[in-house]
Motif scaffolding. Structure first.
Motif, PDB file in Angstrom:
ATOM      1  N   ARG A 170      91.555  88.379 -44.365  1.00  0.00           N
ATOM      2  CA  ARG A 170      91.727  89.622 -43.605  1.00  0.00           C
ATOM      3  C   ARG A 170      93.055  90.278 -43.982  1.00  0.00           C
ATOM      4  NH1 ARG A 170      91.609  88.424 -37.600  1.00  0.00           N
ATOM      5  NH2 ARG A 170      93.744  87.869 -38.062  1.00  0.00           N
ATOM      6  N   THR A 171      94.106  89.450 -44.159  1.00  0.00           N
ATOM      7  CA  THR A 171      95.389  90.005 -44.596  1.00  0.00           C
ATOM      8  C   THR A 171      95.225  90.710 -45.933  1.00  0.00           C
ATOM      9  OG1 THR A 171      96.474  88.128 -43.546  1.00  0.00           O
ATOM     10  CG2 THR A 171      97.794  89.448 -45.040  1.00  0.00           C
ATOM     11  N   TYR A 184      92.587  92.110 -47.130  1.00  0.00           N
ATOM     12  CA  TYR A 184      91.933  93.402 -46.886  1.00  0.00           C
ATOM     13  C   TYR A 184      92.939  94.404 -46.317  1.00  0.00           C
ATOM     14  CZ  TYR A 184      87.115  91.993 -47.845  1.00  0.00           C
ATOM     15  OH  TYR A 184      85.963  91.603 -48.467  1.00  0.00           O
ATOM     16  N   SER A 185      93.792  93.924 -45.404  1.00  0.00           N
ATOM     17  CA  SER A 185      94.742  94.846 -44.774  1.00  0.00           C
ATOM     18  C   SER A 185      95.760  95.383 -45.780  1.00  0.00           C
ATOM     19  CB  SER A 185      95.476  94.163 -43.615  1.00  0.00           C
ATOM     20  OG  SER A 185      96.580  93.423 -44.092  1.00  0.00           O
ATOM     21  N   LYS A 186      95.882  94.702 -46.938  1.00  0.00           N
ATOM     22  CA  LYS A 186      96.791  95.199 -47.975  1.00  0.00           C
ATOM     23  C   LYS A 186      96.131  96.275 -48.823  1.00  0.00           C
ATOM     24  CE  LYS A 186      98.417  90.711 -49.035  1.00  0.00           C
ATOM     25  NZ  LYS A 186      98.859  89.806 -50.092  1.00  0.00           N
ATOM     26  N   GLY A 187      94.840  96.509 -48.600  1.00  0.00           N
ATOM     27  CA  GLY A 187      94.155  97.543 -49.362  1.00  0.00           C
ATOM     28  C   GLY A 187      93.732  97.095 -50.749  1.00  0.00           C
ATOM     29  N   LEU A 188      93.593  95.795 -50.951  1.00  0.00           N
ATOM     30  CA  LEU A 188      93.155  95.306 -52.261  1.00  0.00           C
ATOM     31  C   LEU A 188      91.663  95.558 -52.428  1.00  0.00           C
ATOM     32  CD1 LEU A 188      94.957  91.852 -52.077  1.00  0.00           C
ATOM     33  CD2 LEU A 188      95.819  93.962 -53.080  1.00  0.00           C
ATOM     34  N   SER A 189      91.231  95.643 -53.673  1.00  0.00           N
ATOM     35  CA  SER A 189      89.810  95.886 -53.907  1.00  0.00           C
ATOM     36  C   SER A 189      89.026  94.604 -53.646  1.00  0.00           C
ATOM     37  CB  SER A 189      89.585  96.356 -55.341  1.00  0.00           C
ATOM     38  OG  SER A 189      89.846  95.292 -56.226  1.00  0.00           O
ATOM     39  N   GLU A 190      87.743  94.804 -53.371  1.00  0.00           N
ATOM     40  CA  GLU A 190      86.863  93.680 -53.059  1.00  0.00           C
ATOM     41  C   GLU A 190      86.880  92.642 -54.199  1.00  0.00           C
ATOM     42  OE1 GLU A 190      83.151  94.120 -50.421  1.00  0.00           O
ATOM     43  OE2 GLU A 190      85.233  93.951 -49.875  1.00  0.00           O
ATOM     44  N   HIS A 243      89.165  92.029 -56.454  1.00  0.00           N
ATOM     45  CA  HIS A 243      90.454  91.347 -56.473  1.00  0.00           C
ATOM     46  C   HIS A 243      90.489  90.273 -55.380  1.00  0.00           C
ATOM     47  CE1 HIS A 243      94.905  91.459 -57.237  1.00  0.00           C
ATOM     48  NE2 HIS A 243      94.873  90.817 -56.086  1.00  0.00           N
ATOM     49  N   ARG A 261      90.934  86.559 -56.647  1.00  0.00           N
ATOM     50  CA  ARG A 261      92.285  86.021 -56.486  1.00  0.00           C
ATOM     51  C   ARG A 261      92.462  85.237 -55.195  1.00  0.00           C
ATOM     52  NH1 ARG A 261      95.742  88.421 -60.147  1.00  0.00           N
ATOM     53  NH2 ARG A 261      97.203  86.861 -59.411  1.00  0.00           N
ATOM     54  N   HIS A 262      91.766  85.604 -54.142  1.00  0.00           N
ATOM     55  CA  HIS A 262      92.001  84.928 -52.865  1.00  0.00           C
ATOM     56  C   HIS A 262      90.899  83.939 -52.511  1.00  0.00           C
ATOM     57  CE1 HIS A 262      95.583  87.186 -51.500  1.00  0.00           C
ATOM     58  NE2 HIS A 262      95.110  88.102 -52.325  1.00  0.00           N
TER      59      HIS A 262
END
Lengths: 315, 323
Positions: free
Chosen positions: A214-215, A217-223, A225, A229-230
Motif C-alpha cells: 500500500r505504501t 501505491y501511495s508513492k505513485g509507482l506504476s503497477e 514496478h 520490485r516489491h
C-alpha cells in the motif's frame, strides 16, 4: 554469516556420515552379498575364496572403517557389472543428468513464476483459472504418463523431437543441449512447475495485501514496478526454499523419465544397477544423491540469507 | 483552498452486509494549514483519507457519491474520479502519505534509501545518481545521522522513531502540496512522539505543505493543528479552528471527548468517559448517529440527520441541540 556457514558445513558433513552408515548397514541387511555374486552352482570353497577376496570375512567394524575411508575419497569400489570404479561411472553419467535437471528447472521457473504472478495479481480472472489449473495438473499428472503422451504427440505424430536418446551439439569444447532435451525435461519438471505456480500465486495473493505494498501505491509507482520490485522480491523468499529442494530432486535423476527417454543419466544407471544387483554402484549413487541434496540445502540456506536481510545470520 | 471534499459517501460491501463507513464527509483544506481529524477507532478517519488516494481495495470498498476537488497548479482534479495516470502523478507527487506503523509500511527486503529514491526516479524523472544525492539530503533533512551508511540499511535495522522519519522522508520526497499523516506517532513512545511532531511542523513551515493529521490524541491536536475536524461513526460532527474548539466546543460528542481528557492540574479518582458505544455501522444511518449516547437528545434527533450549521467564524456543528 561466516560462522553460520561454517556450522552448517559441519552439520552437513555429519549428515553425510550418517548417510554412509545407513548405506553400509542396509547392504548387510540384504543378506550375504557374496551369495548374490557367485553363480548358483558354485562350491562352498569358491564362495569362501570370493568372500576372502572381497574382504567380507573381516570383522564388521573393520569393513565399515574400510568403506568410510574409501567413501571419503570417492572410492566405492568396483562396479561388479562394468568392472570399472563406481564413481567413475557416476561422473560419466553426471553431465546428462545435470543438463536434464537444469533445463527442467529453467522451464519450471520460466512457466511457473509468470503464471503464478499473473494468477495471483488478478484473482478469479482467466489467468488465475489457468494458474490454478496448471498448479493442480502439474502436481497430479503422473510424469511417466505425460512422457508417453508427449512422445506420441510431439515425436511420433508431429515429428518435432526425437523419441529417445540424448544428442548434444559441440561448441568450443562444450556439449550444448539440443532439442532432444525438451520433452524429457518438460515431463521431469512438471511437478516442480506445478509447485512453483502454486507457491508464487499464493505468495503474491498474500503479499499484495501487505502494508508496504500500500505504501508503494501511495508513492505513485506504476503497477508493473510494484509487482516486480516489491511483490515479486518478497515472494522470492519462500520460492528459494522450494527451488532448492526441487533442484535436488531433479538432480538425483528420475528413473522413470530417464528410462522412458533412454536418457543416459544417473537415473538410468541406478535402474540398471538395481537390476544387476550391482551393490558398489548402488551405494555410490545413493551417496552421491545424498551429497547433492545436502549441498543444495546448504546453498538454499545461504541464498535465503542473501534474499532476506532480516535473517542474515548472526550479523 | 487546496482541497475541497464534498459529501463523501463510502460503503464496504462485505459478507456480513454493507458497512456504512462514511456518510457524507465534507471539509476543506487551505494551502499550508494543518487540519487535525480526530475521532475514535472506526469513525472513518483513515478510510476517508485513503479513499482520497484510492488506496482502499475495491471491492469491498465503493465510493457511492461525493467529490474531492484537488486544486493543483495544472488545474483542478476530482480525486475520486482520476485516471490511472493522474492517480500515479498525484500519489506521492502531489499528496504524500505517512502511515501509522512504519515497520509494516516499509518493504522489509529493500534498502531504506532505495525506498525513498524510487519515488524520485518515478515522479521527478531523476537519474539513479541524482536520486541518490537527493535521498541523502532528505535523510539528513529528516534528522537521520550518518545518512550515507543509513541509505544501505534495511527497515529492521532502524528504531521506531527513525523508521517514522524515513516514512516522512518518503512522503515529502517529491515536494507534495499535501501530506496526510495517519496517526504517525501512535506506535511511538512519548519523547519520540514529540520529536516527530516537531519535525513535521518544522518541515511543514520550510516546505509550505498542508498537513492532514489523523489522531485520537487531543493533546497532540492542541500542539499542531490550525483547525480540527471531529468525526463520529462516519460523519463529521464538528469542524472548527483549534482554539475555538477547546474553548467553546458545541457538539455533545466533542464536549464529551474534551471532558474525558485527564488533566495534570487536578487529581482524579475515576477517568471520565462517554456512556455507551458507537453504533453498528451495518445499519444505514437514519438519524443523528450520536443520539444513543447523547444527554441532550430530543425527539428530532431520532428522526433526522443533522446538517452542519455555522455557529461561529469557520466553526460548523451538526447538532440539533446546539442553541
Amino acid at each position: 554469516m561466516q560462522r553460520y556457514i561454517l556450522s552448517r558445513v559441519i552439520q552437513s558433513i555429519l549428515i553425510l556420515f550418517g548417510v554412509l552408515f545407513i548405506i553400509f548397514f542396509m547392504l548387510q541387511l540384504t543378506g550375504d552379498p557374496v551369495s548374490l555374486m557367485v553363480s548358483r552352482n558354485a562350491t562352498p570353497e569358491q564362495i569362501e575364496a570370493l568372500r576372502e577376496e572381497m574382504g567380507f570375512n573381516r570383522p564388521m567394524v573393520i569393513q565399515f572403517a574400510d568403506f568410510i575411508t574409501g567413501a571419503v575419497v570417492g572410492d566405492f569400489g568396483m562396479s561388479l557389472r562394468h568392472r570399472q570404479p563406481a564413481m567413475k561411472l557416476i561422473l560419466e553419467r553426471l553431465p546428462a543428468t545435470v543438463e536434464l535437471a537444469a533445463v527442467a528447472l529453467l522451464l519450471s521457473l520460466a512457466i511457473g513464476i509468470p503464471l503464478g504472478l499473473l494468477g495471483g495479481s488478478n484473482p478469479k480472472s482467466v489467468w488465475d483459472t489457468l494458474a490454478r489449473g496448471a498448479g493442480l495438473m502439474g502436481q497430479t499428472i503422473p510424469n511417466f504418463w505425460l512422457a508417453l503422451i508427449l512422445i506420441v504427440v510431439f515425436s511420433v505424430n508431429l515429428g518435432w523431437f526425437p523419441t529417445f536418446g540424448r544428442e548434444t551439439y559441440e561448441f568450443m569444447g562444450l556439449n550444448l543441449p539440443t532439442r532432444s532435451v525438451i520433452l524429457p525435461s518438460f515431463a521431469l519438471g512438471l511437478f516442480t512447475t506445478g509447485q512453483i505456480v502454486r507457491f508464487t500465486r499464493s505468495a503474491v495473493l498474500e503479499i499484495k495485501n501487505e502494508d508496504y505494498v500500500r505504501t508503494a501505491y501511495s508513492k505513485g509507482l506504476s503497477e508493473n514496478h510494484i509487482y516486480i520490485r516489491h511483490i515479486l522480491r518478497n515472494a522470492s523468499i519462500p520460492l528459494i526454499s522450494i527451488v532448492g529442494v526441487q533442484f535436488g530432486y531433479l538432480l538425483s535423476g528420475s528413473i522413470y523419465i530417464e528410462t522412458i527417454f533412454s536418457w543416459p543419466g544417473l537415473g538410468n544407471l541406478l535402474a540398471e544397477s538395481i537390476g544387476n544387483r550391482d551393490f558398489a554402484l548402488i551405494q555410490a549413487i545413493a551417496f552421491f544423491t545424498s551429497l547433492v541434496v545436502v549441498a543444495l540445502n546448504l546453498l538454499t540456506d545461504i541464498a535465503y540469507g542473501l534474499a532476506d536481510p532480516r535473517i542474515r545470520y548472526g550479523d | 483552498m487546496i482541497l475541497e471534499v464534498k459529501n463523501l459517501v463510502l460503503r464496504f460491501y462485505t459478507f456480513d452486509g454493507v458497512i456504512h463507513a462514511l456518510n457524507g464527509v465534507s471539509f476543506d483544506l487551505e494551502a499550508g494549514e494543518t487540519l487535525a481529524i480526530v475521532g475514535e477507532s472506526g469513525s472513518g478517519k483513515t478510510v476517508a483519507m485513503m479513499s482520497l488516494l484510492n488506496l482502499l481495495p475495491v471491492p469491498p470498498a465503493k465510493i457511492e457519491q461525493g467529490e474531492a476537488i484537488f486544486y493543483d497548479d495544472k488545474g483542478q482534479v476530482d480525486l475520486l474520479r482520476t485516471t490511472k495516470q493522474e492517480r500515479c502523478r498525484i500519489r506521492g507527487g502531489r499528496i504524500g502519505y505517512i502511515f501509522q506503523d512504519a515497520l509494516s509500511a516499509l518493504n522489509p527486503v529493500m534498502t531504506v534509501g532505495r525506498q525513498i529514491s524510487e519515488s524520485l526516479t518515478e515522479h521527478l524523472g531523476m537519474t539513479y545518481a541524482e536520486a541518490y544525492k537527493r535521498t541523502i539530503e532528505l535523510l539528513k533533512h529528516v534528522g537521520i545521522p550518518g545518512a550515507k551508511q543509513r541509505y544501505k540499511n534495511y527497515p529492521h535495522q532502524f528504531s521506531g522513531g527513525m523508521r517514522q522519519r524515513v516514512m516522512i522522508a518518503i512522503a515529502i520526497a517529491c515536494n507534495p502540496k499535501i501530506v496526510i499523516a495517519d496517526e504517525p506517532t501512535t506506535a511511538l513512545d512519548v519523547t519520540v512522539q514529540a520529536q516527530i511532531v516537531d519535525l513535521t511542523r518544522q518541515l511543514q513551515k520550510e516546505l509550505s505543505i498542508a498537513v492532514i493529521w489523523i489522531t485520537h490524541d487531543l493533546g497532540v491536536v492542541a500542539g499542531i493543528a490550525d483547525r480540527v475536524l471531529v468525526m463520529y461513526a462516519g460523519s463529521p460532527v464538528e469542524i472548527s479552528p483549534v482554539d475555538d474548539l477547546y474553548e467553546n466546543p458545541r457538539h455533545p460528542y466533542t464536549k464529551g471527548l474534551l471532558a474525558a481528557l485527564p488533566r495534570m492540574d487536578q487529581s482524579v479518582r475515576k477517568l471520565v468517559s462517554i456512556e455507551g458505544a458507537p453504533p453498528d455501522l451495518l445499519e444505514p444511518p437514519r438519524h443523528c448517529q450520536f443520539a444513543w449516547r447523547c444527554s441532550l437528545v430530543s425527539e428530532r434527533c431520532w428522526q433526522e440527520i443533522p446538517l452542519p450549521v455555522e455557529t461561529g467564524p469557520r466553526h460548523f456543528v451538526s447538532c440539533f441541540a446546539d442553541p
